[in-house]
Write an enzyme that holds these catalytic residues in place. Structure first.
Site, PDB file in Angstrom:
ATOM      1  N   LYS A 172      61.117 -40.221 -67.338  1.00 26.70           N
ATOM      2  CA  LYS A 172      60.320 -41.293 -67.933  1.00 26.70           C
ATOM      3  C   LYS A 172      60.998 -41.876 -69.172  1.00 26.70           C
ATOM      4  O   LYS A 172      60.942 -43.084 -69.395  1.00 26.70           O
ATOM      5  CB  LYS A 172      58.918 -40.795 -68.285  1.00 26.70           C
ATOM      6  CG  LYS A 172      58.096 -40.519 -67.036  1.00 26.70           C
ATOM      7  CD  LYS A 172      56.658 -40.183 -67.340  1.00 26.70           C
ATOM      8  CE  LYS A 172      55.923 -39.908 -66.028  1.00 26.70           C
ATOM      9  NZ  LYS A 172      54.491 -39.733 -66.210  1.00 26.70           N
TER      10      LYS A 172
ATOM     11  N   LYS B 114      59.723 -40.460 -54.702  1.00 25.09           N
ATOM     12  CA  LYS B 114      58.269 -40.324 -54.572  1.00 25.09           C
ATOM     13  C   LYS B 114      57.579 -41.676 -54.792  1.00 25.09           C
ATOM     14  O   LYS B 114      58.088 -42.509 -55.550  1.00 25.09           O
ATOM     15  CB  LYS B 114      57.730 -39.279 -55.549  1.00 25.09           C
ATOM     16  CG  LYS B 114      57.681 -39.730 -56.996  1.00 25.09           C
ATOM     17  CD  LYS B 114      56.792 -38.830 -57.860  1.00 25.09           C
ATOM     18  CE  LYS B 114      56.684 -39.443 -59.255  1.00 25.09           C
ATOM     19  NZ  LYS B 114      55.792 -38.783 -60.161  1.00 25.09           N
TER      20      LYS B 114
ATOM     21  N   LYS C  92      53.749 -45.310 -59.504  1.00 28.53           N
ATOM     22  CA  LYS C  92      53.308 -46.611 -60.010  1.00 28.53           C
ATOM     23  C   LYS C  92      54.466 -47.352 -60.661  1.00 28.53           C
ATOM     24  O   LYS C  92      54.450 -48.562 -60.759  1.00 28.53           O
ATOM     25  CB  LYS C  92      52.141 -46.456 -60.972  1.00 28.53           C
ATOM     26  CG  LYS C  92      52.460 -45.703 -62.244  1.00 28.53           C
ATOM     27  CD  LYS C  92      51.257 -45.721 -63.150  1.00 28.53           C
ATOM     28  CE  LYS C  92      51.528 -45.060 -64.490  1.00 28.53           C
ATOM     29  NZ  LYS C  92      51.934 -43.667 -64.428  1.00 28.53           N
TER      30      LYS C  92
HETATM   31  N1  AQP Z   1      54.023 -39.567 -54.711  1.00 29.68           N
HETATM   32  C1  AQP Z   1      53.188 -38.581 -54.967  1.00 29.68           C
HETATM   33  N2  AQP Z   1      52.961 -37.621 -54.037  1.00 29.68           N
HETATM   34  C2  AQP Z   1      52.105 -36.599 -54.292  1.00 29.68           C
HETATM   35  N3  AQP Z   1      51.409 -36.480 -55.440  1.00 29.68           N
HETATM   36  C3  AQP Z   1      51.587 -37.417 -56.387  1.00 29.68           C
HETATM   37  N4  AQP Z   1      51.051 -37.590 -57.621  1.00 29.68           N
HETATM   38  C4  AQP Z   1      51.575 -38.705 -58.174  1.00 29.68           C
HETATM   39  N5  AQP Z   1      52.452 -39.276 -57.330  1.00 29.68           N
HETATM   40  C5  AQP Z   1      52.476 -38.503 -56.213  1.00 29.68           C
HETATM   41  C6  AQP Z   1      50.050 -36.703 -58.208  1.00 29.68           C
HETATM   42  O1  AQP Z   1      48.959 -37.484 -58.657  1.00 29.68           O
HETATM   43  C7  AQP Z   1      48.327 -36.799 -59.751  1.00 29.68           C
HETATM   44  C8  AQP Z   1      48.047 -37.761 -60.871  1.00 29.68           C
HETATM   45  O2  AQP Z   1      49.273 -38.147 -61.437  1.00 29.68           O
HETATM   46  P1  AQP Z   1      49.442 -39.008 -62.717  1.00 29.68           P
HETATM   47  O3  AQP Z   1      48.238 -38.994 -63.545  1.00 29.68           O
HETATM   48  O4  AQP Z   1      50.770 -38.682 -63.324  1.00 29.68           O
HETATM   49  O5  AQP Z   1      49.468 -40.414 -62.057  1.00 29.68           O
HETATM   50  P2  AQP Z   1      50.507 -41.476 -62.172  1.00 29.68           P
HETATM   51  O6  AQP Z   1      51.004 -41.515 -63.570  1.00 29.68           O
HETATM   52  O7  AQP Z   1      49.891 -42.688 -61.552  1.00 29.68           O
HETATM   53  O8  AQP Z   1      51.634 -40.912 -61.219  1.00 29.68           O
HETATM   54  P3  AQP Z   1      52.972 -41.608 -60.936  1.00 29.68           P
HETATM   55  O9  AQP Z   1      52.792 -42.763 -60.078  1.00 29.68           O
HETATM   56  O10 AQP Z   1      53.846 -40.501 -60.498  1.00 29.68           O
HETATM   57  O11 AQP Z   1      53.394 -42.168 -62.324  1.00 29.68           O
HETATM   58  P4  AQP Z   1      54.755 -42.316 -62.987  1.00 29.68           P
HETATM   59  O12 AQP Z   1      55.071 -43.754 -62.913  1.00 29.68           O
HETATM   60  O13 AQP Z   1      54.392 -41.890 -64.363  1.00 29.68           O
HETATM   61  O14 AQP Z   1      55.725 -41.446 -62.283  1.00 29.68           O
HETATM   62  C9  AQP Z   1      49.268 -35.667 -60.162  1.00 29.68           C
HETATM   63  O15 AQP Z   1      48.756 -34.441 -59.688  1.00 29.68           O
HETATM   64  C10 AQP Z   1      50.557 -36.009 -59.456  1.00 29.68           C
HETATM   65  O16 AQP Z   1      51.299 -34.848 -59.122  1.00 29.68           O
END
Ligand code: AQP
Length: 332
Positions: A112, A195, A198
């Site tokens: 990040k 993965k 967002k």
């Molecule tokens: N691709 C994924 N597959 C499985 N699990 C996932 N999680 C996130 N992406 C995947 C799980 O969702 C939960 C909440 O995560 P968060 O609050 O970190 O949500 P986020 O920030 O929206 O997740 P992102 O998209 O992964 O954000 P960034 O851009 O920050 O990388 C967690 O349990 C996570 O494991």
């Protein structure tokens, strides 16, 4: 009943399919068998810049989506992290137990901060895994249902709990990650090597649950597969197809071998068309239910207020014990 704790950020507005399949879906199931605490982690959200009005709206929106996904406030404790000040208080104590190098090794932070540019990343982003440690330990959680990307943070939680317990006496339960193999990592539809996230490089690979169902169907139909035509689950050789099979299987409760059989001799087009339909059937009522909760903010806020009260009762007890062990003079 064993206890589970997990959280989700209110940053993006809509949850994406990875959030739902990797985490939220398990939360819904676990409220039946566990003493479950789930929260919208707004303290984590401000590790990157947030517009205040948007953050407030997105926090309600996240809670509405959790309810729409099936969380039941009579079966679990649903709350907003900043409503329970003990999270920030215990985080400070855990910060002081964490080595600088240890925190520097967190891969989520490395990813990040690299995306933001090292100079622009906040100290909050650096220490957010330690806030997460506090989140988990405050509730003495036995298990933490998350996606694979969070495994390292649960390891850190165990390390710091062990360190605290060793130094100050048994205080914290050591939590285990609860990660379902099948849905531990949902991949980007355009780039099945990374993965779904967002912060994906292209929005075409990201399924936002609150998007127009038609747009979602289109994204599924244009998912990247491979030059072969065989529909077979093989993550190494056929990551795109395998990702679609995982999503299809989980949303419909159909086993992957059954799907392979169903699509034997058919092309990728058939699989994608059908999955697009499955997805539309899933997101359409989800969007409606979310809107219903948003239309009644008083009920939503009262659910969150009750949740915060229940959460605080547990968190305050753990924090008081931790403060006492550390040697803080009790306030009279
Ligand atoms: N691709 C994924 N597959 C499985 N699990 C996932 N999680 C996130 N992406 C995947 C799980 O969702 C939960 C909440 O995560 P968060 O609050 O970190 O949500 P986020 O920030 O929206 O997740 P992102 O998209 O992964 O954000 P960034 O851009 O920050 O990388 C967690 O349990 C996570 O494991």
């Amino acid at each position: 009943r064993p206890r589970v704790l997990s959280g989700i950020q209110p940053t993006a507005g809509s949850f994406h399919l990875g959030n739902y399949l990797g985490a939220v879906r398990q939360w819904v199931a676990l409220q039946e068998t566990h003493d479950a605490f789930y929260m919208v982690v707004d303290l984590h959200a401000i590790t990157v810049p947030q517009d205040p009005a948007e953050l407030r709206a997105n926090t309600r929106l996240a809670a509405a989506q959790l309810l729409a996904a099936g969380l039941d406030p009579d079966r679990c404790t649903l709350f907003v992290q900043s409503h329970v000040p003990e999270h920030a208080q215990l985080a400070w104590v855990m910060n002081c137990l964490t080595g600088f190098g240890e925190a520097s090794r967190m891969t989520q932070f490395k990813d990040k901060s690299a995306k933001q540019g090292a100079d622009r990343a906040s100290v909050g982003l650096f220490t957010y895994p330690i806030l997460q440690v506090a989140d988990i330990l405050l509730y003495q959680a036995h298990e933490v249902p998350v996606g694979e990307d969070q495994r390292q943070h649960i390891e850190l939680t165990r390390d710091l709990a062990t360190r605290f317990n060793g130094r100050f006496g048994d205080t914290f339960t050591l939590p285990k990650p609860y990660i379902l193999k099948e849905t531990a990592k949902i991949y980007d539809l355009q780039d099945p090597a990374v993965k779904m996230s967002k912060s994906a490089s292209t929005p075409k690979g990201l399924i936002n649950l609150l998007d127009e169902p038609k747009a979602t169907a289109k994204k599924v139909r244009s998912a990247v597969t491979d030059t072969d035509t065989v529909i077979r689950y093989d993550v190494a050789e056929k990551p795109g197809v395998s990702n679609l099979l995982t999503i299809y299987s989980t949303l419909t409760g159909t086993g992957i071998p059954e799907l392979e059989e169903k699509y034997a001799g058919k092309g990728y087009g058939a699989l994608k068309t059908d999955l697009a339909e499955v997805m539309v059937d899933f997101v359409t009522p989800f969007r409606e239910r979310t809107q219903q909760y948003l239309d009644d903010p008083e009920t939503l806020d009262s659910i969150l207020a009750k949740g915060a009260e229940k959460a605080r009762a547990v968190a305050a007890e753990t924090l008081a014990q931790a403060y006492e062990r550390v040697g803080f003079l009790p306030a009279k």
